[in-house]
Design an enzyme around this catalytic site. Structure first.
Site, PDB file in Angstrom:
ATOM      1  CB  SER A 330      25.007 -55.473   4.306  1.00 11.78           C
ATOM      2  OG  SER A 330      25.312 -55.526   5.654  1.00 11.78           O
ATOM      3  CG  ASP A 341      15.724 -42.605   6.277  1.00 11.50           C
ATOM      4  OD1 ASP A 341      14.996 -42.834   5.291  1.00 11.50           O
ATOM      5  OD2 ASP A 341      15.826 -43.389   7.246  1.00 11.50           O
ATOM      6  CE  LYS A 355      22.961 -60.155   7.492  1.00 11.74           C
ATOM      7  NZ  LYS A 355      22.912 -59.509   8.800  1.00 11.74           N
TER       8      LYS A 355
END
Length: 450
Positions: A330, A341, A355
Site C-alpha cells: 500500500s 517510475d 494493494k
C-alpha cells in the site's frame, strides 16, 4: 493507506483493508477525529427519518454515489431496484436494519466494503500515537480464496519474535476454524488483555503450524537509521521505515538531515515488511526524496481526479536504492512506485504485496459506520498496483537457510543478503557514475546487475 479527512469523510488505502491487531491498519491508521453524519437527500415518498430505515438509506446512497466496483458485481439499475425493496420492508429496531445493511453490502462481493455497528465503529476511530495492544500482525482477506492472510508482522512484536511471516494463512484462532470468517471476526477472537495467550493455526506453504502468542503492549518507532561503511570505504545512509504512521514523515526528515550532516554518499531505504500507513505520510516522505514528478494518482468511478506531485523540496539528491519484499504494501508501494517510475532510484528485493484499493470510512446517523471502496491508486506511469504489486529492478532473496540466528538487528548488515545486493548496486552508482548521469543510467545499471 490513504488517509484523508474533511468534514464528511475519512479515507484510506488499507492493505487489502488489512487490520493490524488490534486497532492498527497498515493503511488503516485512523486518527481520532469526530466527524458529523453525512447529509444526503431522501426519497420523500418514504418516511424514514428517525427510523431504522434512515441509516439503511444512508448506506444505500453512499454506495450509489461513491462506490468503485473493482470486481464487476455492481450495477446502477439493480442497486436502484434494491433500494425500493429494502425500504418497503418493516424494521422494528436497529438490529433488523443492520442485518439488512449487511445483506445489501454482501451483494457487492467486496470484503472491504463492510458495515460497522456503533461499537466496532468507535473502536476503529483510534489514535495514531504509535502504540497499540496486541500481537503485532497485519491481517488481510484474500479476495479470491476468502482466506485470512498475514501481510506482515510488525518488527519487535510477539508475532515477529515468534517467526510469523508474510503470506502465512490463518486457519484457526485458538479452537475456532476461520473458514468463512471476516477480518472483524478474526480481530474479535485475537484481541485480548495484555499477558493473555492466543494460539494461531498457520498454513505456510505445505506446512501446518500452531503458533502460541502472548498479547502485549506494542510501542512502534517508525524510522531506524544509521551510517554504514562499505567495503571500499564509502558511507551509506541506511534508513528502515517500518510503517507510515502520523510521525513517520517527521522521523524520516530528521534521519535524512542527520545522515546528510554525517556526509552520507548515498542511501538505502528499507521498506521490507512495511504494511503501509497514512497516505499523507507517504506523500510527505516521497517529497523528501523527489524534487519533481508525480507521486501517485487516484482513480475513482468518475475517472482520475487527483494527482499528488513533488514540490521541489527534496532533502537530498544523492543516489538511492529501495529494498522491498512481499510484505511491502500500500503506502510502501506508493513510495516505491514513485521512486521507480521517476527514475529517482532502483528497487531491490522481491515483488511487493499488491494493494491499491482506497476505502473511505463513513460515519452514519446513529453512530455506526461503513467502509466503502471508493478508488484505486496508480503509480506515476499509470500502473495499477492492486493484485499485481511492483516488481523490483533487481531481484534478491533473503537467504536464511544457513543463518538460523538471523534477527531484526541483522537487517541492513552483511548478514542480510538482500541488503548486500542493495549495497553493491548503490556502490556502483556512487563510484562508477557521476551525479549528472545518475538518472539516465540507473535503469541500465539495474539490468547490468541482474
Amino acid at each position: 493507506m490513504i488517509l484523508k479527512s474533511n468534514q464528511n469523510t475519512l479515507s484510506f488505502i488499507g492493505n487489502k483493508l488489512s487490520k493490524t491487531l488490534p486497532f492498527f491498519n497498515g493503511l488503516l491508521l485512523l486518527a481520532a477525529i469526530s466527524l458529523p453524519a453525512l447529509s444526503l437527500p431522501r426519497n420523500t415518498s418514504l418516511v424514514i427519518r428517525d427510523s431504522p430505515k434512515e441509516v439503511l438509506d444512508q448506506v444505500w446512497q453512499i454506495i450509489y454515489r461513491e462506490y468503485l466496483d473493482s470486481n464487476g458485481n455492481y450495477n446502477d439499475e439493480s442497486w436502484l431496484k434494491l433500494r425500493k425493496k429494502v425500504l418497503s420492508n418493516k424494521y422494528y429496531d436497529s438490529a433488523e436494519a443492520y442485518e439488512a445493511i449487511v445483506s445489501m453490502l454482501k451483494s457487492l462481493k467486496d470484503p472491504y466494503t463492510r458495515f460497522l455497528d456503533p461499537k466496532d465503529y468507535k473502536e476503529m476511530r483510534i489514535d495514531t500515537s504509535g502504540e497499540l495492544m496486541g500481537i503485532g500482525i497485519q491481517l488481510s482477506l484474500n479476495e479470491e480464496t476468502n482466506e485470512l492472510v498475514i501481510v506482515a508482522p510488525i518488527e519487535d512484536t510477539p508475532a515477529f519474535k515468534a517467526g510469523i511471516q508474510p503470506n502465512d494463512i490463518i486457519v484457526s484462532i485458538d479452537d475456532t476454524d476461520t473458514d468463512g470468517m471476516s477480518i472483524d471476526g478474526a480481530v474479535k477472537l485475537i484481541r485480548g488483555e495484555k499477558g493473555t495467550k492466543v494460539t494461531l493455526g498457520i498454513i505456510r506453504g505445505t506446512q501446518y503450524l500452531k503458533v502460541p502468542l502472548i498479547r502485549s503492549r506494542i510501542e512502534i518507532r517508525s524510522v531506524i537509521s544509521r551510517l554504514n561503511e562499505t567495503s571500499n570505504g564509502g558511507t551509506i545512509g541506511y534508513i528502515r521505515l517500518k510503517q507510515f504512521s502520523a510521525n513517520a514523515a517527521t522521523e524520516m526528515r530528521s534521519a535524512i538531515i542527520k545522515l546528510e550532516e554525517q556526509k552520507s554518499q548515498g542511501y538505502i531505504l528499507d521498506l521490507r515488511g512495511n504494511p503501509g500507513g497514512l497516505l499523507e505520510a507517504s506523500i510527505d516522505i516521497a517529497r523528501q526524496w523527489l524534487n519533481t514528478g508525480i507521486i501517485v494518482s487516484t482513480l475513482t468511478k468518475d475517472g482520475i481526479n487527483d494527482f499528488r506531485r513533488a514540490t521541489g523540496n527534496a532533502l537530498t539528491n544523492k543516489p538511492l536504492v529501495v529494498l522491498v519484499n512481499e510484505g511491502s504494501a500500500s503506502a510502501s508501494e506508493i513510495l516505491a512506485g514513485a521512486i521507480q517510475d521517476n527514475k529517482r532510484g532502483i528497487l531491490v528485493g522481491s515483488k511487493t504485496f499488491g494493494k491499491g484499493l482506497v476505502q473511505s470510512v463513513r460515519p452514519l446517523v446513529d453512530g455506526s459506520g461503513i467502509t466503502v471502496t471508493v478508488a484505486k491508486y496508480l503509480t506515476p506511469n499509470g500502473t495499477d498496483i492492486n493484485k499485481n504489486g511492483i516488481k523490483p529492478d533487481i531481484k534478491a532473496s533473503l537467504n536464511l537457510n544457513n543463518n538460523k540466528s538471523f534477527s531484526a538487528i541483522d537487517l541492513g548488515t552483511s548478514k542480510d543478503s538482500q541488503y548486500v545486493v542493495a549495497e553493491t548496486a548503490l556502490s556502483r552508482i556512487m563510484f562508477n557514475l557521476n551525479s549528472t548521469s545518475y538518472k539516465q543510467n540507473t535503469a541500465n545499471l539495474s539490468f547490468a546487475l541482474k
